[in-house]
Motif scaffolding. Structure first.
Motif, mmCIF file in Angstrom:
data_model
loop_
_atom_site.group_PDB
_atom_site.id
_atom_site.type_symbol
_atom_site.label_atom_id
_atom_site.label_comp_id
_atom_site.label_asym_id
_atom_site.label_seq_id
_atom_site.Cartn_x
_atom_site.Cartn_y
_atom_site.Cartn_z
ATOM 1 N N GLY A 29 0.799 -1.213 0.000
ATOM 2 C CA GLY A 29 0.000 0.000 0.000
ATOM 3 C C GLY A 29 0.836 1.269 0.000
ATOM 4 O O GLY A 29 0.462 2.264 -0.609
ATOM 5 N N LEU A 30 1.972 1.229 0.680
ATOM 6 C CA LEU A 30 2.850 2.404 0.716
ATOM 7 C C LEU A 30 3.311 2.762 -0.687
ATOM 8 O O LEU A 30 3.212 3.909 -1.115
ATOM 9 N N LYS B 266 -1.176 -3.632 3.556
ATOM 10 C CA LYS B 266 -1.855 -4.587 2.674
ATOM 11 C C LYS B 266 -2.316 -4.017 1.338
ATOM 12 O O LYS B 266 -2.626 -4.767 0.424
ATOM 13 N N GLY B 267 -2.427 -2.706 1.253
ATOM 14 C CA GLY B 267 -2.934 -2.103 0.028
ATOM 15 C C GLY B 267 -4.446 -2.064 -0.007
ATOM 16 O O GLY B 267 -5.051 -1.787 -1.033
ATOM 17 N N GLU B 268 -5.089 -2.338 1.141
ATOM 18 C CA GLU B 268 -6.548 -2.281 1.237
ATOM 19 C C GLU B 268 -6.932 -1.903 2.658
ATOM 20 O O GLU B 268 -6.178 -2.170 3.599
ATOM 21 N N PHE C 169 -0.150 10.299 4.394
ATOM 22 C CA PHE C 169 -1.003 9.956 3.253
ATOM 23 C C PHE C 169 -2.487 9.931 3.595
ATOM 24 O O PHE C 169 -3.320 9.718 2.714
ATOM 25 N N ASN C 170 -2.811 10.112 4.885
ATOM 26 C CA ASN C 170 -4.204 10.091 5.332
ATOM 27 C C ASN C 170 -4.898 8.775 4.979
ATOM 28 O O ASN C 170 -5.994 8.760 4.424
ATOM 29 N N LYS D 291 2.897 6.282 -5.354
ATOM 30 C CA LYS D 291 2.861 6.458 -6.806
ATOM 31 C C LYS D 291 1.566 7.147 -7.249
ATOM 32 O O LYS D 291 1.586 7.989 -8.151
ATOM 33 N N LYS D 292 0.448 6.782 -6.614
ATOM 34 C CA LYS D 292 -0.841 7.389 -6.957
ATOM 35 C C LYS D 292 -0.817 8.896 -6.719
ATOM 36 O O LYS D 292 -1.390 9.663 -7.479
#
Length: 70
Positions: A5-6, A62-64, A53-54, A11-12
């Motif tokens: 997730g980081l 985990k990216g979720e 990143f809030n 990147k987003k």
């Protein structure tokens, strides 16, 4: 533990590792190690990244977002 997730949120938001490292007063290499799972951040650093990143700590790892088990 790889922090999927980081890397994704960084990147987003179009932030490179150097900018993130500068903003958090750590090395760019530390960010790289966190993203690739070569080093685990301290609890304080997880909180700092979460605030930066809030997003939740779950998201950074985990990216979720956290999903309560039924």
């Amino acid at each position: 533990m790889e922090m999927r997730g980081l890397k994704e949120i960084r990147k987003k938001k179009n932030i490179n590792q150097l900018k993130l490292a500068f903003d958090l007063a750590i090395s760019r290499e530390a960010i790289s190690h966190y993203e690739n799972g070569n080093r685990n951040p301290s609890l304080e650093m997880l909180i700092a990244l979460s605030d930066y990143f809030n997003v939740s700590i779950d998201y950074l790892i985990k990216g979720e977002e956290f999903q309560k088990k039924q």
